[in-house]
Design a protein around this motif. Structure first.
Motif, PDB file in Angstrom:
ATOM      1  N   VAL A  69      43.523  44.232  44.077  1.00  0.00           N
ATOM      2  CA  VAL A  69      43.231  42.801  43.951  1.00  0.00           C
ATOM      3  C   VAL A  69      41.972  42.631  43.111  1.00  0.00           C
ATOM      4  O   VAL A  69      40.930  43.201  43.425  1.00  0.00           O
ATOM      5  CB  VAL A  69      43.035  42.153  45.332  1.00  0.00           C
ATOM      6  CG1 VAL A  69      42.676  40.676  45.199  1.00  0.00           C
ATOM      7  CG2 VAL A  69      44.303  42.320  46.177  1.00  0.00           C
ATOM      8  N   MET A 220      46.497  37.391  39.305  1.00  0.00           N
ATOM      9  CA  MET A 220      47.191  38.645  39.608  1.00  0.00           C
ATOM     10  C   MET A 220      48.025  39.073  38.397  1.00  0.00           C
ATOM     11  O   MET A 220      48.824  38.291  37.882  1.00  0.00           O
ATOM     12  CB  MET A 220      48.089  38.470  40.832  1.00  0.00           C
ATOM     13  CG  MET A 220      47.330  38.046  42.088  1.00  0.00           C
ATOM     14  SD  MET A 220      46.082  39.253  42.600  1.00  0.00           S
ATOM     15  CE  MET A 220      47.141  40.613  43.119  1.00  0.00           C
ATOM     16  N   SER A 243      51.693  42.896  46.458  1.00  0.00           N
ATOM     17  CA  SER A 243      50.410  42.438  45.908  1.00  0.00           C
ATOM     18  C   SER A 243      50.159  40.976  46.282  1.00  0.00           C
ATOM     19  O   SER A 243      49.060  40.603  46.705  1.00  0.00           O
ATOM     20  CB  SER A 243      50.399  42.603  44.385  1.00  0.00           C
ATOM     21  OG  SER A 243      50.677  43.927  44.009  1.00  0.00           O
TER      22      SER A 243
END
Length: 628
Positions: A69, A220, A243
């Motif tokens: 992240v 992201m 994710s």
């Protein structure tokens, strides 16, 4: 991280537009974009095949892991924390401020005399008006995002709309502090500044809420499943679903840590008074403008490109004209609007999208259908209208503010989010058990139904044992005025409801983002939020019966409906768990630009990104690398 770097070099050239949208210029990978924050293209999302794409065998056998992240994503979570701390610091206090009168024998600031079972109060307008104010406020908070999410997509961009919302937030908090002044409470003139502040706060929240989660997911860069090798030599699949799940669990955790601020303001309300209970959230709000100013040049920002909504309507219209209303929702319905299908049928209409855009529209309508089930979860999570707050006034508090018990909802989320993030979900991934979003949401719906049953049982016994019987929440003054049941029993349904949110709301954020066309992410996120507005609308419509002696059925009715809808939800949407999770990356879906026959395959002035994270050397101080 390795995959993202590979994606950036997956093609020999980048396609870029100059100032004339009818022309395209080629740029070699090594050429400087002319701006350290220039937009980028992830070529893996533009081609069916890409470097690192898992084979069918690898998809079945390799372990799936979340990507790292980016640090900037955690900072957006910090923005959400500040906003939610200031918001939830005042929102749960509305019921007592409006419902209860200024306590007799108190200090004049709204706090009751010490050593009594009295509740803090101010305006004394009763439960019906208190419920109507609370429900109308929350209805606006969750309905206005439809307007502001659309405007952010089409006109302003997400970041600018967030900043405007934060500015409006500040005005609301200042007015609320004014409403807590002693002389205004004493002479009954606190109503005007308080009600104005409440509805200004709703407008600010409506600007902020639909845009912050898409802005977070914009950061992201893992958009497709990619095979990578870990530092231990293990081949794994970096999974965009994992994710998204990880960053949104952090996001939701920070929301609820901020929401836990109500514990402090509830105690302050009871023991000090309204002025300080409203001042603390204002202080928590103050870092927000500074943090947003600092972040503005460090974020990946997608410029507004006009909403995709008109083309969504056109796609739906073509499907209805070609297939008829009878084919709606059946297999092949959306295929009718795909350019390839229409060309094969000999049709040559003015097509403004590609096949993938039609798939995005299908997935968007599918997501909207999922969201339609969420109101029942909210009604069982928190009780219909202000019923849970009214129930708490019937129970023995022994000095505990009745508002504080609702924070077990938040506390359960704070405790369970890391357990899911670093315990249950990694365990299931390691065991190669796919616990998909629909399975998680079904779990959440079932848990919220159990919470609704808990409220029902508690209210039944509160009525039974209250000295005022079925009118125990109506400012009962007989004896102690409360049933001999500890308020701490309410912690159980509140906690169950909070955990259910992790199983429902966290996957919902990912679905709203991943299944929406690029220029509709704010609007689809707003549709997700709007389902909560529906729950508040139900509470508002039922204001006249969210009072004694009907409270037991106010809890029991939603619990029965929740059990039925949980079963319907699972059998309606369980097939989605068999689909590969994918983040939509189809910004240039139009086949032609006006005035040219050149196909659109790259970045255009309508959807270019700005403020891309700078190269490694420029970001060393932030510990953000190009790969991150």
């Amino acid at each position: 991280m390795m995959a993202h770097a590979a994606h950036n070099h997956a093609a020999s050239t980048d396609l870029q537009y100059d100032s004339d949208p009818g022309k395209m210029a080629h740029r070699a990978p090594g050429d400087s974009p002319g701006d350290s924050h220039a937009p980028y293209l992830d070529h893996a999302t533009l081609n069916e095949d890409y470097e690192g794409k898992p084979t069918e065998e690898e998809s079945k056998t390799l372990r799936r892991v979340p990507a790292s992240v980016p640090v900037i994503a955690y900072l957006i979570c910090a923005v959400e924390f500040c906003e939610r701390a200031s918001y939830y610091g005042v929102q749960p206090l509305m019921s007592n401020f409006v419902n209860r009168p200024l306590p007799e024998g108190g200090d004049g600031w709204g706090a009751p005399p010490s050593g009594t079972q009295q509740t803090a109060g101010a305006l004394g307008l009763g439960t019906t008006i208190a419920n109507a104010i609370g429900q109308s406020f929350s209805l606006l908070v969750y309905a206005l995002p439809l307007v502001f999410g659309y405007l952010a997509d089409a006109k302003t961009g997400r970041f600018k709309m967030i900043c405007w919302g934060v500015g409006i937030f500040g005005v609301a908090h200042v007015l609320m502090v004014v409403a807590g002044a002693k002389n205004l409470l004493a002479n009954g003139t606190a109503k005007a500044p308080y009600f104005i502040s409440v509805y200004i706060l709703a407008v600010g929240a409506g600007m902020f809420k639909p845009n912050v989660s898409p802005l977070l997911l914009d950061q992201m860069t893992t958009t497709v499943p990619t095979v990578v090798t870990t530092s231990k030599g293990e081949r794994v699949i970096q999974d965009p679903e994992s994710s998204t799940e990880r960053v949104m669990l952090w996001f939701y955790l920070l929301i609820n840590i901020g929401g836990f601020m109500n514990v402090a303001t509830a105690y302050i309300e009871k023991y000090i008074g309204w002025w300080l209970a409203f001042l603390i959230p204002l202080i928590l709000y103050l870092p927000l403008p500074v943090l947003l100013w600092w972040l503005r040049k460090r974020l990946i920002l997608h410029q507004p490109g006009g909403s995709d909504l008109p083309n969504v309507v056109r796609v739906l219209g073509i499907c209805l004209r070609r297939g008829g209303i009878s084919k709606l929702g059946r297999h092949g319905f959306w295929e009718l609007a795909k350019p390839s299908n229409m060309l094969a049928a000999g049709l040559t209409p003015d097509i403004r999208w590609n096949d993938q855009f039609v798939d995005d529209v299908r997935r968007t309508f599918q997501a909207t259908g999922i969201f339609c089930f969420f109101p029942i979860q909210y009604l069982n999570d928190n009780g219909i209208g202000s019923a849970a707050s009214f129930l708490s006034t019937m129970l023995t508090t022994n000095g505990v503010p009745n508002d504080v018990i609702g924070n077990f909802n938040t506390l359960s989320i704070i405790v369970m989010a890391p357990v899911l993030n670093y315990g249950l979900y990694p365990f299931l991934r390691d065991a190669k058990i796919h616990y998909g979003p629909v399975a998680r949401m079904t779990t959440g719906l079932a848990m919220s139904t159990l919470g609704g049953v808990g409220y029902t049982v508690l209210n039944y016994y509160a009525y039974k044992q209250s000295p005022c019987g079925d009118y125990g929440s109506s400012d009962c003054t007989i004896g102690e005025g409360v049933a001999p049941i500890s308020i701490w029993w309410m912690a159980i349904p509140y906690a169950i409801g909070g955990i259910s949110e992790l199983f429902i709301n966290v996957p919902a954020y990912g679905i709203a983002y991943s299944r929406a066309p690029v220029n509709m992410r704010g609007l689809v996120s707003a549709i997700n939020l709007f389902t909560t507005a529906v729950a508040y609308a139900i509470g508002l419509a039922c204001s006249s019966v969210i009072t004694d002696p009907y409270l037991t059925w106010d809890f029991g009715g939603p619990a029965i409906a929740g059990g039925i809808l949980t079963i319907i939800f699972w059998f309606t949407f369980r097939h989605i768990d068999q689909e590969e999770f994918a983040l939509t990356q189809n910004p240039d879906y139009e086949l032609q630009l006006k005035g040219t026959s050149a196909p659109v395959v790259g970045k255009s002035p309508l959807n270019e990104s700005t403020s891309r994270a700078a190269p490694t050397a420029d970001n060393e101080e932030m510990m953000i690398s190009q790969k991150q």
